[in-house]
Motif scaffolding. Structure first.
Motif, PDB file in Angstrom:
ATOM      1  N   LEU A  18     -18.656 -14.365 -26.049  1.00 27.54           N
ATOM      2  CA  LEU A  18     -17.672 -14.098 -27.100  1.00 27.54           C
ATOM      3  C   LEU A  18     -17.436 -15.369 -27.895  1.00 27.54           C
ATOM      4  O   LEU A  18     -17.191 -16.431 -27.317  1.00 27.54           O
ATOM      5  N   ASP A  19     -17.531 -15.236 -29.198  1.00 31.11           N
ATOM      6  CA  ASP A  19     -17.313 -16.391 -30.070  1.00 31.11           C
ATOM      7  C   ASP A  19     -16.407 -15.926 -31.213  1.00 31.11           C
ATOM      8  O   ASP A  19     -16.862 -15.254 -32.135  1.00 31.11           O
ATOM      9  N   ILE A  20     -15.133 -16.245 -31.098  1.00 32.79           N
ATOM     10  CA  ILE A  20     -14.169 -15.892 -32.147  1.00 32.79           C
ATOM     11  C   ILE A  20     -14.095 -17.072 -33.104  1.00 32.79           C
ATOM     12  O   ILE A  20     -13.847 -18.205 -32.681  1.00 32.79           O
ATOM     13  N   LYS A  21     -14.350 -16.792 -34.373  1.00 36.15           N
ATOM     14  CA  LYS A  21     -14.394 -17.878 -35.359  1.00 36.15           C
ATOM     15  C   LYS A  21     -13.295 -17.696 -36.393  1.00 36.15           C
ATOM     16  O   LYS A  21     -13.320 -16.726 -37.155  1.00 36.15           O
ATOM     17  N   SER A  22     -12.330 -18.590 -36.385  1.00 31.15           N
ATOM     18  CA  SER A  22     -11.246 -18.633 -37.380  1.00 31.15           C
ATOM     19  C   SER A  22     -10.635 -17.265 -37.633  1.00 31.15           C
ATOM     20  O   SER A  22     -10.509 -16.831 -38.776  1.00 31.15           O
ATOM     21  N   ALA A  63     -10.226  -9.135 -31.139  1.00 31.03           N
ATOM     22  CA  ALA A  63     -11.540  -9.359 -30.526  1.00 31.03           C
ATOM     23  C   ALA A  63     -12.166  -8.057 -30.052  1.00 31.03           C
ATOM     24  O   ALA A  63     -13.363  -7.845 -30.193  1.00 31.03           O
ATOM     25  N   THR A  64     -11.330  -7.174 -29.483  1.00 28.19           N
ATOM     26  CA  THR A  64     -11.875  -5.960 -28.868  1.00 28.19           C
ATOM     27  C   THR A  64     -11.937  -4.786 -29.844  1.00 28.19           C
ATOM     28  O   THR A  64     -12.423  -3.719 -29.481  1.00 28.19           O
ATOM     29  N   GLY A  65     -11.442  -4.965 -31.061  1.00 25.30           N
ATOM     30  CA  GLY A  65     -11.595  -3.912 -32.075  1.00 25.30           C
ATOM     31  C   GLY A  65     -10.444  -2.923 -32.127  1.00 25.30           C
ATOM     32  O   GLY A  65     -10.528  -1.910 -32.816  1.00 25.30           O
ATOM     33  N   LEU A  66      -9.349  -3.213 -31.401  1.00 20.83           N
ATOM     34  CA  LEU A  66      -8.205  -2.291 -31.450  1.00 20.83           C
ATOM     35  C   LEU A  66      -7.448  -2.453 -32.762  1.00 20.83           C
ATOM     36  O   LEU A  66      -6.821  -1.520 -33.250  1.00 20.83           O
ATOM     37  N   GLY A  71      -9.375 -11.731 -41.246  1.00 21.91           N
ATOM     38  CA  GLY A  71     -10.233 -12.847 -41.628  1.00 21.91           C
ATOM     39  C   GLY A  71     -10.970 -13.392 -40.426  1.00 21.91           C
ATOM     40  O   GLY A  71     -10.590 -13.137 -39.284  1.00 21.91           O
ATOM     41  N   GLY A  72     -12.045 -14.105 -40.681  1.00 23.34           N
ATOM     42  CA  GLY A  72     -12.825 -14.713 -39.606  1.00 23.34           C
ATOM     43  C   GLY A  72     -13.843 -13.746 -39.030  1.00 23.34           C
ATOM     44  O   GLY A  72     -14.081 -12.666 -39.596  1.00 23.34           O
ATOM     45  N   GLN A  73     -14.415 -14.143 -37.900  1.00 23.49           N
ATOM     46  CA  GLN A  73     -15.508 -13.367 -37.308  1.00 23.49           C
ATOM     47  C   GLN A  73     -15.333 -13.235 -35.803  1.00 23.49           C
ATOM     48  O   GLN A  73     -14.785 -14.130 -35.159  1.00 23.49           O
ATOM     49  N   VAL A  74     -15.810 -12.103 -35.278  1.00 26.53           N
ATOM     50  CA  VAL A  74     -15.880 -11.923 -33.825  1.00 26.53           C
ATOM     51  C   VAL A  74     -17.343 -11.693 -33.471  1.00 26.53           C
ATOM     52  O   VAL A  74     -17.892 -10.624 -33.749  1.00 26.53           O
ATOM     53  N   MET A  75     -17.972 -12.719 -32.911  1.00 28.13           N
ATOM     54  CA  MET A  75     -19.365 -12.590 -32.483  1.00 28.13           C
ATOM     55  C   MET A  75     -19.362 -12.194 -31.005  1.00 28.13           C
ATOM     56  O   MET A  75     -18.622 -12.784 -30.208  1.00 28.13           O
ATOM     57  N   PHE A  76     -20.167 -11.189 -30.653  1.00 21.92           N
ATOM     58  CA  PHE A  76     -20.294 -10.830 -29.234  1.00 21.92           C
ATOM     59  C   PHE A  76     -21.774 -10.729 -28.901  1.00 21.92           C
ATOM     60  O   PHE A  76     -22.506  -9.993 -29.553  1.00 21.92           O
ATOM     61  N   ARG A  77     -22.201 -11.477 -27.920  1.00 28.54           N
ATOM     62  CA  ARG A  77     -23.610 -11.557 -27.518  1.00 28.54           C
ATOM     63  C   ARG A  77     -24.516 -11.774 -28.733  1.00 28.54           C
ATOM     64  O   ARG A  77     -25.518 -11.092 -28.912  1.00 28.54           O
ATOM     65  N   GLY A  78     -24.089 -12.687 -29.579  1.00 27.04           N
ATOM     66  CA  GLY A  78     -24.926 -13.114 -30.699  1.00 27.04           C
ATOM     67  C   GLY A  78     -24.854 -12.249 -31.941  1.00 27.04           C
ATOM     68  O   GLY A  78     -25.410 -12.609 -32.975  1.00 27.04           O
ATOM     69  N   ALA A  79     -24.153 -11.098 -31.867  1.00 29.52           N
ATOM     70  CA  ALA A  79     -24.093 -10.211 -33.044  1.00 29.52           C
ATOM     71  C   ALA A  79     -22.693 -10.246 -33.651  1.00 29.52           C
ATOM     72  O   ALA A  79     -21.702 -10.425 -32.939  1.00 29.52           O
TER      73      ALA A  79
END
Ligand SMILES: Nc1ncnc2c1ncn2[C@@H]1O[C@H](COP(=O)(O)OP(=O)(O)OP(=O)(O)O)[C@@H](O)[C@H]1O
Ligand SMILES: [Mg+2]
Length: 257
Positions: A18-22, A63-66, A71-79
């Motif tokens: 999990l990579d949460i960006k800004s 992060a989980t889409g609820l 703004g920003g990005q939620v990357m999960f397993r590279g996507a």
């Protein structure tokens, strides 16, 4: 060193799950998450701590889409999964045990567990049955109570069920929001030990917890969230020793001089 070499992960570094960006997240005009970046690698147990209303649950909902981040990005397993709904993220292995458990109180324990396995077609397949066996071995109390109405169990048992239901979805990353909510310290200790054992057995866990000392005791790395931002981050042991963290962000008084 070339640019590609600089970007390549360090040898032996675990995959970033999990990579949460800004991330920014709003409820109407109210900004709950202003700027949160955080990373969870495969195999880690990461804690998020912070006071009431700091934005911990909102970060997890984003992060989980609820709730859709603004703004920003939620990357999960590279996507890039920022705009995926929660059910699609569950199918990719991002599974949340929500604050307040949200079990179905009128359904039996078994039915609640079946719902957890829904993403893999319920309990029909051999694989789901194996997962159920493993989960029940972890929580023998649930095994004794499969037919019991979930809402009639104790708070600790209901939290076990919420975790077990999450495990039925076979997570790559299990997110748990406020494990300790309303539970006696002894039960919190027991559940923390279960999480620590699950992590040692290979499960990656992101634990959101107001009881900072409990979370820091089992986590590798931790983030302190305050006013919708990451106020501090670092190895759990270092944060646990940081008097400023304890006082300013967690409302704990300094020991008397
Ligand atoms: N559905 C909502 N609508 C409007 N505002 C909300 C909503 N949910 C949360 N908020 C607000 O967003 C801010 C962050 O709340 P959040 O629930 O993320 O905090 P938290 O750190 O999880 O707190 P707690 O420790 O009490 O669970 C708070 O000011 C809260 O009032
Ligand atoms: Mg919360």
């Amino acid at each position: 060193m070339s640019a590609t070499e600089t970007l390549a992960p360090a040898p032996g570094a675990a995959e970033i799950l999990l990579d949460i960006k800004s991330m920014e997240l709003r409820y109407g005009a109210a900004v709950a998450v202003r700027d949160v970046s955080l990373t969870v690698r495969r195999g880690e147990l990461v804690a998020i701590i912070g006071n009431n209303g700091a934005g911990k649950s909102s970060t997890m909902k984003g992060a989980t889409g609820l709730v859709m981040p603004s703004g920003g990005q939620v990357m999960f397993r590279g996507a890039d999964t920022t705009r995926l709904p929660a059910y699609a993220k569950v199918a990719r292995g991002l599974v949340m045990v929500p604050e307040g458990r949200m079990i179905f109180p009128d359904q039996s324990v078994e039915d609640n567990l079946t719902l957890g396995a829904y993403v893999h077609g319920g309990l029909k397949g051999a694989r789901a049955k194996q997962t159920l066996e493993k989960v029940l071995a972890l929580f023998p109390r649930l095994k004794e109570r499969l037919a019991q109405q979930a809402g009639s169990m104790s708070g600790g048992e209901q939290q076990m069920l919420a975790i077990a239901r999450g495990l039925m979805a076979e997570p790559e990353l299990l997110v748990i929001d406020e494990l300790s909510l309303g539970l006696a310290p002894k039960i919190v200790d027991q559940l923390m030990r279960v999480l620590s054992d699950l992590n040692k057995a290979g499960l990656t866990i992101l634990l959101v917890e107001q009881l900072a000392s409990y979370a820091l005791a089992i986590a590798d790395h931790a983030y302190v969230i305050a006013n919708g931002r990451v106020a501090r981050q670092g190895p759990s042991a270092a944060l646990a020793r940081d008097p400023e963290v304890m006082e300013a962000f967690l409302g704990k008084k300094k020991p008397a001089a």
